[in-house]
Scaffold this active site. Structure first.
Site, PDB file in Angstrom:
ATOM      1  N   SER A  81       4.161  -1.928  10.228  1.00  0.00           N
ATOM      2  CA  SER A  81       5.628  -1.941  10.374  1.00  0.00           C
ATOM      3  C   SER A  81       6.273  -3.280   9.984  1.00  0.00           C
ATOM      4  O   SER A  81       7.224  -3.714  10.624  1.00  0.00           O
ATOM      5  CB  SER A  81       6.024  -1.537  11.802  1.00  0.00           C
ATOM      6  OG  SER A  81       5.552  -0.236  12.085  1.00  0.00           O
TER       7      SER A  81
ATOM      8  N   GLU B  69      -6.444   4.825   8.087  1.00  0.00           N
ATOM      9  CA  GLU B  69      -6.206   6.236   7.727  1.00  0.00           C
ATOM     10  C   GLU B  69      -7.448   6.834   7.067  1.00  0.00           C
ATOM     11  O   GLU B  69      -7.729   8.026   7.219  1.00  0.00           O
ATOM     12  CB  GLU B  69      -4.972   6.328   6.808  1.00  0.00           C
ATOM     13  CG  GLU B  69      -3.698   6.102   7.625  1.00  0.00           C
ATOM     14  CD  GLU B  69      -2.542   5.489   6.870  1.00  0.00           C
ATOM     15  OE1 GLU B  69      -2.553   5.496   5.625  1.00  0.00           O
ATOM     16  OE2 GLU B  69      -1.622   4.995   7.545  1.00  0.00           O
TER      17      GLU B  69
ATOM     18  N   GLY C  52       3.122  -1.029   4.190  1.00  0.00           N
ATOM     19  CA  GLY C  52       3.088   0.387   3.854  1.00  0.00           C
ATOM     20  C   GLY C  52       4.468   0.874   3.454  1.00  0.00           C
ATOM     21  O   GLY C  52       4.938   0.649   2.339  1.00  0.00           O
ATOM     22  N   GLY C  53       5.165   1.521   4.392  1.00  0.00           N
ATOM     23  CA  GLY C  53       6.455   2.150   4.112  1.00  0.00           C
ATOM     24  C   GLY C  53       7.433   1.260   3.352  1.00  0.00           C
ATOM     25  O   GLY C  53       8.061   1.707   2.378  1.00  0.00           O
TER      26      GLY C  53
ATOM     27  N   GLU D  49      -4.736  -4.664  10.873  1.00  0.00           N
ATOM     28  CA  GLU D  49      -3.727  -3.619  10.996  1.00  0.00           C
ATOM     29  C   GLU D  49      -3.954  -2.858  12.302  1.00  0.00           C
ATOM     30  O   GLU D  49      -4.778  -1.925  12.343  1.00  0.00           O
ATOM     31  CB  GLU D  49      -3.826  -2.650   9.819  1.00  0.00           C
ATOM     32  CG  GLU D  49      -3.512  -3.284   8.487  1.00  0.00           C
ATOM     33  CD  GLU D  49      -2.969  -2.251   7.496  1.00  0.00           C
ATOM     34  OE1 GLU D  49      -1.899  -2.502   6.953  1.00  0.00           O
ATOM     35  OE2 GLU D  49      -3.607  -1.210   7.306  1.00  0.00           O
TER      36      GLU D  49
ATOM     37  N   ASN E 103       0.865  -1.174   0.000  1.00  0.00           N
ATOM     38  CA  ASN E 103       0.000   0.000   0.000  1.00  0.00           C
ATOM     39  C   ASN E 103       0.905   1.228   0.000  1.00  0.00           C
ATOM     40  O   ASN E 103       1.524   1.537   1.012  1.00  0.00           O
ATOM     41  CB  ASN E 103      -0.887  -0.031   1.256  1.00  0.00           C
ATOM     42  CG  ASN E 103      -1.684   1.241   1.437  1.00  0.00           C
ATOM     43  OD1 ASN E 103      -1.746   2.081   0.529  1.00  0.00           O
ATOM     44  ND2 ASN E 103      -2.294   1.402   2.603  1.00  0.00           N
ATOM     45  N   TRP E 104       0.957   1.895  -1.148  1.00  0.00           N
ATOM     46  CA  TRP E 104       1.847   3.059  -1.247  1.00  0.00           C
ATOM     47  C   TRP E 104       1.317   4.255  -0.466  1.00  0.00           C
ATOM     48  O   TRP E 104       2.040   5.233  -0.273  1.00  0.00           O
ATOM     49  CB  TRP E 104       2.008   3.470  -2.713  1.00  0.00           C
ATOM     50  CG  TRP E 104       2.801   2.521  -3.564  1.00  0.00           C
ATOM     51  CD1 TRP E 104       3.267   1.281  -3.211  1.00  0.00           C
ATOM     52  CD2 TRP E 104       3.223   2.739  -4.915  1.00  0.00           C
ATOM     53  NE1 TRP E 104       3.949   0.720  -4.264  1.00  0.00           N
ATOM     54  CE2 TRP E 104       3.943   1.594  -5.324  1.00  0.00           C
ATOM     55  CE3 TRP E 104       3.056   3.789  -5.814  1.00  0.00           C
ATOM     56  CZ2 TRP E 104       4.494   1.469  -6.599  1.00  0.00           C
ATOM     57  CZ3 TRP E 104       3.604   3.671  -7.090  1.00  0.00           C
ATOM     58  CH2 TRP E 104       4.318   2.526  -7.473  1.00  0.00           C
ATOM     59  N   LYS E 105       0.048   4.211  -0.076  1.00  0.00           N
ATOM     60  CA  LYS E 105      -0.599   5.390   0.541  1.00  0.00           C
ATOM     61  C   LYS E 105      -0.411   6.579  -0.412  1.00  0.00           C
ATOM     62  O   LYS E 105      -0.382   6.368  -1.625  1.00  0.00           O
ATOM     63  CB  LYS E 105      -0.026   5.640   1.935  1.00  0.00           C
ATOM     64  CG  LYS E 105      -0.032   4.353   2.768  1.00  0.00           C
ATOM     65  CD  LYS E 105       0.254   4.549   4.204  1.00  0.00           C
ATOM     66  CE  LYS E 105       0.169   3.197   4.899  1.00  0.00           C
ATOM     67  NZ  LYS E 105       0.301   3.294   6.336  1.00  0.00           N
TER      68      LYS E 105
ATOM     69  N   GLY F 223       3.147   2.501  10.667  1.00  0.00           N
ATOM     70  CA  GLY F 223       4.098   3.586  10.447  1.00  0.00           C
ATOM     71  C   GLY F 223       4.841   4.016  11.708  1.00  0.00           C
ATOM     72  O   GLY F 223       5.470   5.070  11.729  1.00  0.00           O
TER      73      GLY F 223
ATOM     74  N   HIS G 179      -9.288   1.170   5.445  1.00  0.00           N
ATOM     75  CA  HIS G 179      -7.964   1.395   6.053  1.00  0.00           C
ATOM     76  C   HIS G 179      -8.128   2.395   7.201  1.00  0.00           C
ATOM     77  O   HIS G 179      -8.904   3.351   7.098  1.00  0.00           O
ATOM     78  CB  HIS G 179      -6.982   1.923   4.998  1.00  0.00           C
ATOM     79  CG  HIS G 179      -5.569   1.902   5.487  1.00  0.00           C
ATOM     80  ND1 HIS G 179      -5.091   2.852   6.361  1.00  0.00           N
ATOM     81  CD2 HIS G 179      -4.551   1.030   5.268  1.00  0.00           C
ATOM     82  CE1 HIS G 179      -3.820   2.560   6.643  1.00  0.00           C
ATOM     83  NE2 HIS G 179      -3.474   1.463   6.000  1.00  0.00           N
TER      84      HIS G 179
HETATM   85  P1  13P Z   1       3.479   0.511   7.566  1.00  0.00           P
HETATM   86  O1  13P Z   1       3.965  -0.787   6.958  1.00  0.00           O
HETATM   87  O2  13P Z   1       4.163   1.720   7.026  1.00  0.00           O
HETATM   88  O3  13P Z   1       3.459   0.432   9.053  1.00  0.00           O
HETATM   89  O4  13P Z   1       1.946   0.669   7.103  1.00  0.00           O
HETATM   90  C1  13P Z   1       1.073  -0.385   7.246  1.00  0.00           C
HETATM   91  C2  13P Z   1      -0.174  -0.053   6.506  1.00  0.00           C
HETATM   92  O5  13P Z   1      -0.926   0.799   6.897  1.00  0.00           O
HETATM   93  C3  13P Z   1      -0.427  -0.767   5.258  1.00  0.00           C
HETATM   94  O6  13P Z   1      -1.727  -0.551   4.814  1.00  0.00           O
END
Ligand code: 13P
Length: 243
Positions: A204, A89, A225-226, A159, A7-9, A165, A87
């Protein structure tokens, strides 16, 4: 088969899309499904035999006067096979309620796009000890609208908000506890569907901790994510999912 999703966000650009295609095009990874979810503008150009593509959100509405929204049919037209829904966010930044999340799941299913339903508790709820109740409530709204049998066409991602993050990964035991709970909760309604369901862990995940997480019995892959913004790191996470 495990599924590893990136997930690139709201990150990435055309260059990253190209690099991803090159990195994954040069390595064949068998027995792992790979999914990349870039922001909407990069969806049509991202195309590879090595991974599926998905969106990070969709509208619960089919069409019409909803400025700024993207419908399930539009996603299907650009080759999206999956869509992230609910998600944390989106729940936080856009006030998406469990009811809206359920409607979005329904819209995706109606268009044969696989919803990746994201659930997870905040740090305060984790500390209160009520986290399993919170996860059950998030699942139950969706079950009530679309029915348990539709989970045969879905993926669930756990999650924990406190692990996203933050570099604070849930321990394999903490993650396994919730994944097992999710499967048992659904098994109470339909054991065959629950057994076949892929439940991803997100929060993470890095190449260094992926193997231990993915080796838990109820963890069927990851939502990254990251670390999915670095093609080589993401590839290494995908390799860690190979059994
Ligand atoms: P991180 O891997 O950056 O913690 O993010 C997880 C996430 O929200 C994937 O959707």
């Amino acid at each position: 088969m495990p599924l590893v999703a990136g997930n690139w966000k709201m990150n990435g650009d055309v260059e990253l899309a190209e690099k991803m295609q090159q990195t994954f095009g040069a390595t064949s990874i068998e027995n792992v499904d790979i999914l990349i979810c870039p922001p909407f503008p990069y969806l049509s150009s991202l195309s590879s035999d090595s991974f599926a593509k998905g969106a990070q959100n969709l509208s619960q509405f089919a069409k019409g006067a909803h400025t700024g929204e993207v419908s399930a049919t539009m996603l299907a037209e650009v080759g999206c096979q999956y869509v992230l829904i609910g998600h944390s966010e989106r729940r936080q930044d856009n006030g998406e309620s469990d009811d809206v999340v359920a409607l979005k799941v329904q819209a995706a299913l109606e268009n044969k796009i696989i919803p990746v339903l994201c659930v997870g508790e905040t740090e305060a709820i984790r500390e209160s000890g009520d986290f399993l109740k919170c996860i059950a409530a998030q699942l139950d709204k969706v079950i009530a609208l679309v029915g348990i049998t539709q989970f045969a066409h879905m993926v669930v991602a756990y999650e924990p908000v406190w692990a996203i993050g933050t570099g604070k990964t849930a321990s394999p035991e903490q993650a396994q506890e919730v994944h097992k709970f999710i499967r048992q909760h659904l098994a109470g309604l339909n054991s065959e569907v629950a057994q076949g369901l892929r439940i991803l862990y997100g929060g993470s995940v890095k190449a260094a901790n992926a193997k231990e997480l993915f080796s838990q019995p109820d963890i069927d892959g990851g939502l990254i994510g990251g670390a999915s913004l670095d093609p080589q790191e993401f590839l290494n996470i995908c390799l860690a999912a190979k059994s």
